[in-house]
Scaffold this motif. Structure first.
Motif, PDB file in Angstrom:
ATOM      1  N   PRO A 117       0.827  -1.204   0.000  1.00 47.70           N
ATOM      2  CA  PRO A 117       0.000   0.000   0.000  1.00 47.70           C
ATOM      3  C   PRO A 117       0.865   1.258   0.000  1.00 47.70           C
ATOM      4  N   GLU A 118       2.159   1.090   0.240  1.00 48.44           N
ATOM      5  CA  GLU A 118       3.114   2.193   0.278  1.00 48.44           C
ATOM      6  C   GLU A 118       4.500   1.553   0.223  1.00 48.44           C
ATOM      7  N   ALA A 119       5.557   2.366   0.109  1.00 47.22           N
ATOM      8  CA  ALA A 119       6.861   1.744  -0.129  1.00 47.22           C
ATOM      9  C   ALA A 119       7.886   1.966   0.983  1.00 47.22           C
ATOM     10  N   THR A 120       7.583   2.849   1.933  1.00 47.80           N
ATOM     11  CA  THR A 120       8.584   3.151   2.972  1.00 47.80           C
ATOM     12  C   THR A 120       8.971   1.889   3.748  1.00 47.80           C
ATOM     13  N   ALA A 121       7.960   1.104   4.118  1.00 46.34           N
ATOM     14  CA  ALA A 121       8.230  -0.110   4.891  1.00 46.34           C
ATOM     15  C   ALA A 121       9.137  -1.050   4.087  1.00 46.34           C
ATOM     16  N   PHE A 148      -1.068  -0.012  -3.934  1.00 48.99           N
ATOM     17  CA  PHE A 148      -2.435  -0.547  -4.011  1.00 48.99           C
ATOM     18  C   PHE A 148      -3.167  -0.320  -2.694  1.00 48.99           C
ATOM     19  N   ARG A 149      -4.314   0.319  -2.765  1.00 44.99           N
ATOM     20  CA  ARG A 149      -5.151   0.476  -1.567  1.00 44.99           C
ATOM     21  C   ARG A 149      -6.597   0.300  -1.996  1.00 44.99           C
ATOM     22  N   HIS A 150      -7.306  -0.575  -1.310  1.00 48.92           N
ATOM     23  CA  HIS A 150      -8.706  -0.811  -1.658  1.00 48.92           C
ATOM     24  C   HIS A 150      -9.556   0.268  -0.999  1.00 48.92           C
ATOM     25  N   ARG A 157      -8.941   9.246  -5.827  1.00 56.88           N
ATOM     26  CA  ARG A 157      -8.639   8.063  -5.007  1.00 56.88           C
ATOM     27  C   ARG A 157      -8.738   6.835  -5.868  1.00 56.88           C
ATOM     28  N   TYR A 158      -7.642   6.174  -6.024  1.00 62.36           N
ATOM     29  CA  TYR A 158      -7.607   4.998  -6.884  1.00 62.36           C
ATOM     30  C   TYR A 158      -7.187   3.785  -6.074  1.00 62.36           C
ATOM     31  N   ARG A 159      -7.440   2.625  -6.656  1.00 61.52           N
ATOM     32  CA  ARG A 159      -7.028   1.405  -5.952  1.00 61.52           C
ATOM     33  C   ARG A 159      -5.627   0.988  -6.377  1.00 61.52           C
ATOM     34  N   ALA A 166      11.062   9.464  -1.802  1.00 59.99           N
ATOM     35  CA  ALA A 166      12.483   9.563  -1.447  1.00 59.99           C
ATOM     36  C   ALA A 166      12.618   9.297   0.048  1.00 59.99           C
ATOM     37  N   GLU A 167      13.637   8.563   0.419  1.00 55.61           N
ATOM     38  CA  GLU A 167      13.853   8.214   1.827  1.00 55.61           C
ATOM     39  C   GLU A 167      15.322   8.449   2.173  1.00 55.61           C
ATOM     40  N   THR A 168      15.573   9.083   3.316  1.00 54.47           N
ATOM     41  CA  THR A 168      16.945   9.265   3.798  1.00 54.47           C
ATOM     42  C   THR A 168      17.072   8.498   5.103  1.00 54.47           C
ATOM     43  N   VAL A 292      -1.646  14.593  11.709  1.00 53.04           N
ATOM     44  CA  VAL A 292      -1.014  13.405  12.312  1.00 53.04           C
ATOM     45  C   VAL A 292      -0.572  12.393  11.259  1.00 53.04           C
ATOM     46  N   ARG A 293      -1.183  12.431  10.057  1.00 58.72           N
ATOM     47  CA  ARG A 293      -0.953  11.480   8.969  1.00 58.72           C
ATOM     48  C   ARG A 293      -1.480  10.096   9.325  1.00 58.72           C
ATOM     49  N   GLY A 294      -1.770   9.329   8.278  1.00 62.59           N
ATOM     50  CA  GLY A 294      -2.502   8.074   8.501  1.00 62.59           C
ATOM     51  C   GLY A 294      -1.648   6.846   8.752  1.00 62.59           C
ATOM     52  N   TYR A 297       4.127   4.993  11.766  1.00 66.79           N
ATOM     53  CA  TYR A 297       5.563   4.960  12.031  1.00 66.79           C
ATOM     54  C   TYR A 297       6.214   6.321  12.257  1.00 66.79           C
ATOM     55  N   TYR A 298       5.453   7.385  12.159  1.00 66.19           N
ATOM     56  CA  TYR A 298       6.083   8.708  12.208  1.00 66.19           C
ATOM     57  C   TYR A 298       6.520   9.140  13.602  1.00 66.19           C
ATOM     58  N   THR A 299       7.594   9.921  13.623  1.00 63.65           N
ATOM     59  CA  THR A 299       8.064  10.595  14.841  1.00 63.65           C
ATOM     60  C   THR A 299       8.438  12.012  14.411  1.00 63.65           C
ATOM     61  N   PHE A 346       9.378  11.050   2.004  1.00 62.95           N
ATOM     62  CA  PHE A 346       8.062  11.521   1.539  1.00 62.95           C
ATOM     63  C   PHE A 346       7.674  10.731   0.311  1.00 62.95           C
ATOM     64  N   SER A 347       6.410  10.742  -0.012  1.00 64.71           N
ATOM     65  CA  SER A 347       6.001  10.273  -1.339  1.00 64.71           C
ATOM     66  C   SER A 347       4.857  11.128  -1.860  1.00 64.71           C
ATOM     67  N   LEU A 348       4.855  11.282  -3.176  1.00 60.49           N
ATOM     68  CA  LEU A 348       3.847  12.116  -3.835  1.00 60.49           C
ATOM     69  C   LEU A 348       2.981  11.232  -4.726  1.00 60.49           C
TER      70      LEU A 348
HETATM   71  P1  HAM Z   1       0.588   8.591   2.171  1.00 60.95           P
HETATM   72  O1  HAM Z   1       0.180   9.920   2.704  1.00 60.95           O
HETATM   73  O2  HAM Z   1      -0.193   7.434   2.596  1.00 60.95           O
HETATM   74  O3  HAM Z   1       2.103   8.410   2.596  1.00 60.95           O
HETATM   75  O4  HAM Z   1       0.622   8.625   0.601  1.00 60.95           O
HETATM   76  C1  HAM Z   1       1.362   9.605  -0.084  1.00 60.95           C
HETATM   77  C2  HAM Z   1       0.564  10.156  -1.237  1.00 60.95           C
HETATM   78  O5  HAM Z   1       0.117   9.099  -2.075  1.00 60.95           O
HETATM   79  C3  HAM Z   1      -0.720  10.855  -0.823  1.00 60.95           C
HETATM   80  O6  HAM Z   1      -0.482  12.163  -0.384  1.00 60.95           O
HETATM   81  C4  HAM Z   1      -1.497  10.827  -2.126  1.00 60.95           C
HETATM   82  O7  HAM Z   1      -1.066  11.851  -2.990  1.00 60.95           O
HETATM   83  C5  HAM Z   1      -1.096   9.489  -2.710  1.00 60.95           C
HETATM   84  N1  HAM Z   1      -2.173   8.521  -2.440  1.00 60.95           N
HETATM   85  C6  HAM Z   1      -2.417   7.841  -1.318  1.00 60.95           C
HETATM   86  N2  HAM Z   1      -3.501   7.053  -1.455  1.00 60.95           N
HETATM   87  C7  HAM Z   1      -3.956   7.248  -2.699  1.00 60.95           C
HETATM   88  C8  HAM Z   1      -5.054   6.730  -3.467  1.00 60.95           C
HETATM   89  N3  HAM Z   1      -5.889   5.812  -2.972  1.00 60.95           N
HETATM   90  N4  HAM Z   1      -5.233   7.179  -4.731  1.00 60.95           N
HETATM   91  C9  HAM Z   1      -4.385   8.072  -5.274  1.00 60.95           C
HETATM   92  N5  HAM Z   1      -3.333   8.594  -4.605  1.00 60.95           N
HETATM   93  C10 HAM Z   1      -3.113   8.194  -3.338  1.00 60.95           C
HETATM   94  C11 HAM Z   1       2.840   7.324   2.270  1.00 60.95           C
HETATM   95  O8  HAM Z   1       2.520   6.487   1.471  1.00 60.95           O
HETATM   96  C12 HAM Z   1       4.191   7.310   2.959  1.00 60.95           C
HETATM   97  N6  HAM Z   1       4.908   6.113   2.527  1.00 60.95           N
HETATM   98  C13 HAM Z   1       4.973   8.571   2.663  1.00 60.95           C
HETATM   99  C14 HAM Z   1       6.325   8.555   3.275  1.00 60.95           C
HETATM  100  C15 HAM Z   1       7.478   8.248   2.661  1.00 60.95           C
HETATM  101  N7  HAM Z   1       6.596   8.848   4.536  1.00 60.95           N
HETATM  102  C16 HAM Z   1       7.884   8.716   4.740  1.00 60.95           C
HETATM  103  N8  HAM Z   1       8.440   8.324   3.619  1.00 60.95           N
END
Ligand code: HAM
Length: 464
Positions: A117-121, A148-150, A157-159, A166-168, A292-294, A297-299, A346-348
């Motif tokens: 669902p994300e790549a940091t982990a 991928f997020r359901h 909002r997409y699945r 980028a990660e440091t 707070v973000r969703g 793992y944040y500090t 962060f991720s965009l």
């Molecule tokens: P996140 O806030 O869950 O953070 O996702 C980052 C960005 O991914 C969101 O701001 C949004 O632009 C995009 N995103 C998330 N869910 C969806 C969705 N269902 N459809 C389209 N775009 C979406 C992370 O994923 C962390 N890994 C960020 C991070 C990296 N923190 C530290 N390092």
């Protein structure tokens, strides 16, 4: 044993009568085809990225690559499928992502796996698994790929969606937080998108527990206004209550205690330093004490980018979802079995950024369209044309071709549609004479030039 009843999946097909016209038969046939196609439609929440979408995608990818390259981030690719536990432990099992949105299933070996669902982990897992701790620290990594997020599909909002991230890892200095924010901010600035940066600090394991206690005490008094999820999460993960989008929970948040008042000396100093760096780089930001973000793992520092309220004069502000976000995660590597190692990133969200580019009418600067077309007639000409086209590419000349076509007429029509200035034509005569015909598409004038001079001549013409 009673015989199983076999139900045939009959498609109601209109009967073809001998009196039907050809057009009527075609309508029936098309209905039939449509019915078949419907069985294979794109899944909800998924998106095809078509050739017409590519200019925007390439524009963003190039910008991301340029920035991460300049700032010394190296590319990492991690698998799309990971052990479900990785996300449960890192993102947190009492979060929307893990509780509701993960594509989780047992693989044929019986192991529970999830589409990331994300790549940091994953990046942190790879850092530990491949001993990147033994490289000079910090290790700066970047990635671009599908997540991928359901989620409930709706605008933005997409699945399946794509993130540039980028990660440091391996550096505690607040300059790292500032550099990450700068990188994301430069990205938005250079693609021409107006965004707002919101920032907060959510403390560390020293100061957060005391804050949480106060938060729980506050929300207990508001319990009846909270949604079912928040009532359940109140004791397990009270920070999530600040992130809930339900109306009642939003209202209940208004007077909640703010973490900023509970930060320990170290977190306070760290946060002040990050803000100082942002000020000195003239990066505008808004403090959002309830951010707070969703993810769990944040500090310390966390941040999010939102579309600037009104892109055009008179336009309503959109409270669309974030375009990107990130923060520090100093405890994550330890959670995953590593030595205490700080990190941040962060991720965009690329799809959301592209939607926002459309809203703000930001045009991607695209690759130059072809200005020369290379046409060929006959087998020998085709072979020679392949070589000539490669020479044009090496010289970075914007050229087009359609080697699959044999007729000159068809090729000239395509060249015309592309809007090219010149067409190079290789036919039987040109092969025998080792020449090529250069046709000016505006005036229709044609001249014969030596094959060896073709590229130089085209270059000269395009320059003039
Ligand atoms: P996140 O806030 O869950 O953070 O996702 C980052 C960005 O991914 C969101 O701001 C949004 O632009 C995009 N995103 C998330 N869910 C969806 C969705 N269902 N459809 C389209 N775009 C979406 C992370 O994923 C962390 N890994 C960020 C991070 C990296 N923190 C530290 N390092």
């Amino acid at each position: 044993m009673p015989k199983k009843k076999i139900i045939k999946n009959h498609m109601p097909v209109k009967k073809i009568s001998p009196t039907q016209t050809k057009a009527e038969r075609e309508v029936v046939a098309e209905e039939k085809r449509e019915k078949i196609r419907k069985g294979f439609q794109l899944l909800r929440g998924m998106k095809d990225i078509l050739p017409s979408d590519q200019p925007a995608w390439q524009f963003l990818y190039k910008k991301a690559e340029e920035l991460t390259g300049f700032y010394g981030f190296r590319r990492i690719e991690t698998p799309i499928l990971e052990s479900s536990n990785l996300f449960k432990r890192s993102v947190g099992d009492v979060t929307d992502i893990v509780e509701k949105e993960m594509y989780t299933f047992n693989d044929p070996g019986g192991e529970s796996v999830s589409l990331r669902p994300e790549a940091t982990a994953s990046v942190c897992r790879a850092y530990l698994e491949h001993g990147l701790i033994n490289q000079p620290q910090p290790v700066k990594l970047c990635y671009w790929g599908p997540m991928f997020r359901h989620d409930r599909p709706q605008n933005g909002r997409y699945r399946q969606f794509h993130q540039w991230g980028a990660e440091t890892i391996g550096e505690i200095n607040p300059a790292v937080d500032a550099e990450l924010i700068l990188l994301a901010w430069l990205f938005f600035k250079e693609i021409g998108l107006k965004v707002n940066l919101q920032i907060n600090s959510i403390g560390c394991p020293n100061c957060r527990p005391e804050y949480k206690k106060n938060l729980v005490a506050y929300y207990r008094r508001k319990k009846k206004h909270l949604c079912a999820d928040c009532q359940r999460r109140l004791l397990k993960n009270p920070l999530r209550l600040l992130d809930c989008k339900e109306e009642g929970c939003q209202e209940a948040k208004a007077e909640a205690p703010q973490i900023i008042d509970w930060l320990c000396e170290e977190c306070k100093n760290h946060f002040m330093k990050v803000l100082e760096y942002l000020d000195s780089m003239e990066i505008p930001y808004q403090l959002d004490n309830f951010l707070v973000r969703g993810l769990d793992y944040y500090t310390k520092t966390i941040f999010e980018f939102y579309p600037a309220a009104a892109a055009k004069e008179g336009e309503e502000a959109t409270r669309q979802s974030a375009l990107g976000g990130g923060g520090r995660y100093d405890g994550l590597l330890e959670i995953l079995g590593g030595r205490p190692t700080p990190g941040g990133g962060f991720s965009l969200g690329i799809e959301r950024i592209i939607n926002e580019m459309r809203r703000q009418e930001v045009e991607p600067t695209v690759k130059k369209p072809p200005q020369i077309f290379l046409a060929q007639i006959g087998e020998q000409a085709k072979q020679k044309a392949f070589r000539l086209f490669e020479e044009l590419r090496r010289e970075k000349l914007p050229a087009g071709q359609m080697f699959g076509k044999d007729s000159l007429k068809a090729q000239l029509e395509i060249a015309d549609k592309m809007g090219v200035k010149y067409v190079l034509i290789l036919g039987q005569k040109e092969i025998l004479e080792d020449t090529v015909l250069l046709r000016d598409m505006d005036g229709g004038v044609q001249e014969t030039i030596g094959f060896d001079r073709a590229v130089a001549e085209v270059k000269k013409k395009l320059k003039s």
